[in-house]
Motif scaffolding. Structure first.
Motif, mmCIF file in Angstrom:
data_model
loop_
_atom_site.group_PDB
_atom_site.id
_atom_site.type_symbol
_atom_site.label_atom_id
_atom_site.label_comp_id
_atom_site.label_asym_id
_atom_site.label_seq_id
_atom_site.Cartn_x
_atom_site.Cartn_y
_atom_site.Cartn_z
ATOM 1 N N ARG A 163 25.331 53.229 59.387
ATOM 2 C CA ARG A 163 25.110 52.776 60.756
ATOM 3 C C ARG A 163 26.349 52.063 61.305
ATOM 4 N NH1 ARG A 163 21.088 50.162 59.699
ATOM 5 N NH2 ARG A 163 19.370 51.475 60.396
ATOM 6 N N GLN A 164 26.941 51.212 60.501
ATOM 7 C CA GLN A 164 28.135 50.483 60.931
ATOM 8 C C GLN A 164 29.279 51.433 61.264
ATOM 9 O OE1 GLN A 164 29.440 47.475 58.148
ATOM 10 N NE2 GLN A 164 31.499 47.369 59.025
ATOM 11 N N LEU A 165 29.513 52.424 60.407
ATOM 12 C CA LEU A 165 30.616 53.360 60.641
ATOM 13 C C LEU A 165 30.366 54.236 61.870
ATOM 14 C CD1 LEU A 165 31.235 54.315 56.922
ATOM 15 C CD2 LEU A 165 32.934 53.261 58.428
ATOM 16 N N LEU A 166 29.130 54.663 62.067
ATOM 17 C CA LEU A 166 28.820 55.467 63.244
ATOM 18 C C LEU A 166 29.021 54.654 64.520
ATOM 19 C CD1 LEU A 166 25.618 57.400 62.062
ATOM 20 C CD2 LEU A 166 27.906 58.353 62.443
ATOM 21 N N GLU A 167 28.611 53.401 64.494
ATOM 22 C CA GLU A 167 28.790 52.551 65.663
ATOM 23 C C GLU A 167 30.267 52.312 65.961
ATOM 24 O OE1 GLU A 167 26.496 49.114 64.732
ATOM 25 O OE2 GLU A 167 24.560 50.050 65.294
ATOM 26 N N LYS A 204 35.293 49.752 49.634
ATOM 27 C CA LYS A 204 36.176 50.902 49.466
ATOM 28 C C LYS A 204 35.653 52.096 50.260
ATOM 29 C CE LYS A 204 39.959 52.446 47.692
ATOM 30 N NZ LYS A 204 41.245 51.824 48.056
ATOM 31 N N TYR A 205 34.342 52.272 50.283
ATOM 32 C CA TYR A 205 33.750 53.361 51.063
ATOM 33 C C TYR A 205 34.077 53.185 52.548
ATOM 34 C CZ TYR A 205 30.164 56.307 53.217
ATOM 35 O OH TYR A 205 29.509 57.243 53.973
ATOM 36 N N LEU A 206 33.893 51.981 53.061
ATOM 37 C CA LEU A 206 34.208 51.713 54.464
ATOM 38 C C LEU A 206 35.685 51.969 54.750
ATOM 39 C CD1 LEU A 206 32.166 48.422 54.976
ATOM 40 C CD2 LEU A 206 31.644 50.662 55.965
ATOM 41 N N GLU A 207 36.540 51.531 53.831
ATOM 42 C CA GLU A 207 37.984 51.708 54.017
ATOM 43 C C GLU A 207 38.361 53.182 54.106
ATOM 44 O OE1 GLU A 207 41.858 51.437 51.116
ATOM 45 O OE2 GLU A 207 40.406 49.792 50.979
ATOM 46 N N VAL A 208 37.849 53.997 53.188
ATOM 47 C CA VAL A 208 38.224 55.406 53.152
ATOM 48 C C VAL A 208 37.640 56.154 54.351
ATOM 49 C CG1 VAL A 208 37.833 57.565 51.892
ATOM 50 C CG2 VAL A 208 38.680 55.538 50.691
ATOM 51 N N MET A 209 36.399 55.870 54.703
ATOM 52 C CA MET A 209 35.789 56.564 55.835
ATOM 53 C C MET A 209 36.516 56.241 57.149
ATOM 54 S SD MET A 209 33.513 58.612 54.736
ATOM 55 C CE MET A 209 33.441 58.887 52.961
#
Length: 481
Positions: free
Chosen positions: A103-107, A321-326
């Protein structure tokens, strides 16, 4: 009607709607899963990660033969002073956090991707605990129009059963039971988008008859592809895979000469949570170049799966790390993808399942040097005995993420009760064609599938094998009721 009951008579809904599920899956097969169509011509390489989530069921405290069956996470929560059980709250967070991260990344306007594999025993245990906030996040990932483009659910066996040592008729019951449970939670439409299958423990049978039944089950249950471990398969001449970063066609032939094939996406290397926790597939993909496949230049795919909660790296390091790479890969020549998304893009390019290079389970080339398909199971058994006598490293125990656990040898104290329960279920329920919505069938099925969980073997001798034997005893009793 999109939803079927999640629970029936106090038990998770594991059977009874087989025809409805089959029809729903068949009607959806002509529709693509991903609307946000990936253009393979614009990227050099792709990467994908999958998170495997599982907890077994177990008897609660008290007399073994009388204790209620609960999820292992519930027991950990109640005994946080024992061993590593202090991690139980972190585990519970791990089971829901992908909803928050996606949700955070989509926003933020990014394009996150992740595949999820949840066992049925885990889902049942979480519901028993009343962790509705977990299901709120999972329902968002399974049904929200934007989130379901980012997240691909993978099918699994309900009881986390390993294919090489689970009776083939039971394995099919596990696959169907998971589909029932998932549809009860998230709806038939969400189930219709589950096209890939993640075998428990990455266990792939290599006995020709069992391997054929494994693939036949997946095809009959509507799956289009399966995730396999690199060192559990071989080229048809027995050599290792020439290029594990391309999809293949897993071809399995039985001793009667019947052949079944399914698309395979290859998980490379051994099993190490650091590979996913530190997003290694992304960095591998950054150094990769397009390959030739069926007359087309296609981006290779780096694929990994790991426990989504187990180990410090997954509990603590993975989210950041997931947030960083995405965030980082956006706009580069490397793309995060999900398995079906990648395969759908290949089909639009003109590369279909029949165009993929074939492979087969490990050691089968040695069998087929001495056996002609169609010579039957007796001749196959004789060939296997001969090969074992010539080479003590040869086996038909299958392969998995680990090369030092056979899932078969050394577990008689749990396999014997399990096989007895299976035989009784077969004779009292399957052979007699007891309706799959009969309460007696449902109860016996619940215990049978729970008893075939891999943990009763993987965690070694002692109380866990006792748990498996006790649940198998209950399955046998219920089958004869």
């Amino acid at each position: 009607m999109d939803r079927i009951p999640e629970y029936v008579d106090g038990l998770p809904n594991l059977s009874g709607q087989e025809d409805l599920i089959t029809r729903s899956l068949a009607e959806a097969r002509s529709r693509p899963v991903f609307d946000d169509q990936l253009d393979l011509g614009r990227i050099e390489a792709a990467f994908t990660i999958a998170l495997h989530m599982h907890q077994p069921l177990r008897p609660a405290d008290g007399a073994l033969a009388e204790a209620p069956i609960i999820g292992n996470l519930a027991w950990m929560m109640d005994h946080q002073d024992v061993g590593d059980n202090h991690n139980a709250p972190a585990f519970a967070w791990c089971y829901r956090r992908m909803g928050e991260l996606v949700r955070q990344l989509l926003e933020e306007g990014h394009r996150p991707r992740v595949m999820l594999d949840y066992s049925g025993t885990l889902l049942h245990g979480l519901r028993q605990m009343g962790l509705d906030e977990v299901f709120d996040e999972l329902r968002y990932l399974a049904t929200d129009p934007r989130a379901r483009q980012a997240v691909e659910w993978l099918g699994s066996t309900w009881g986390h059963a390993v294919a090489p040592s689970t009776p083939v008729q039971d394995y099919r019951l596990h696959v169907r039971a998971w589909q029932h449970h998932f549809a009860g939670l998230f709806g038939l439409e969400a189930l219709s988008r589950v096209r890939g299958f993640s075998p428990a423990e990455m266990a792939l049978p290599n006995h020709p008859d069992v391997a054929y039944a494994f693939v036949r089950t997946l095809l009959d249950c509507g799956y289009e592809w399966v995730l396999v471990q690199e060192h559990t398969v071989e080229e048809l001449d027995g050599s290792g895979l020439a290029d594990p970063h391309l999809p293949h066609r897993l071809v399995c032939t039985n001793s009667d000469g019947e052949t079944a094939a399914i698309t395979a996406i290859i998980k490379t290397q051994g099993s190490d949570t650091k590979l996913v926790g530190q997003m290694q597939p992304y960095y591998e993909a950054k150094s990769s170049q397009p390959r030739d496949l069926a007359g087309h230049r296609v981006p290779p795919l780096s694929a990994q799966i790991a426990d989504g909660e187990n180990g410090g790296v997954m509990m603590n390091e993975f989210p950041s790390k997931y947030l960083e790479v995405m965030r980082e890969y956006s706009g580069t020549s490397v793309a995060a993808v999900n398995g079906t998304e990648y395969l759908e893009a290949l089909r639009r390019l003109g590369v279909g399942p029949a165009d993929l290079p074939p492979l087969q389970p490990l050691h089968q080339h040695r069998v087929w040097r001495h056996l002609e398909p169609g010579q039957g199971p007796e001749r196959l058994a004789a060939v296997i005995d001969k090969l074992r006598a010539e080479d003590d490293r040869f086996h038909m125990d299958g392969g998995s993420w680990t090369g030092d656990v056979s899932w078969v040898r050394g577990y008689d104290n749990v396999l014997v009760p399990m096989e007895r329960a299976s035989a009784l279920f077969n004779s009292h329920m399957l052979t007699t064609k007891t309706p799959t919505d009969d309460p007696r069938y449902r109860r016996a099925l619940f215990y049978l599938l729970a008893s075939e969980t891999s943990c009763y073997r993987y965690w070694g001798q002692g109380e866990w094998t006792d748990f498996g034997a006790e649940i198998a005893r209950r399955a046998a009793t219920a089958a004869q009721a």
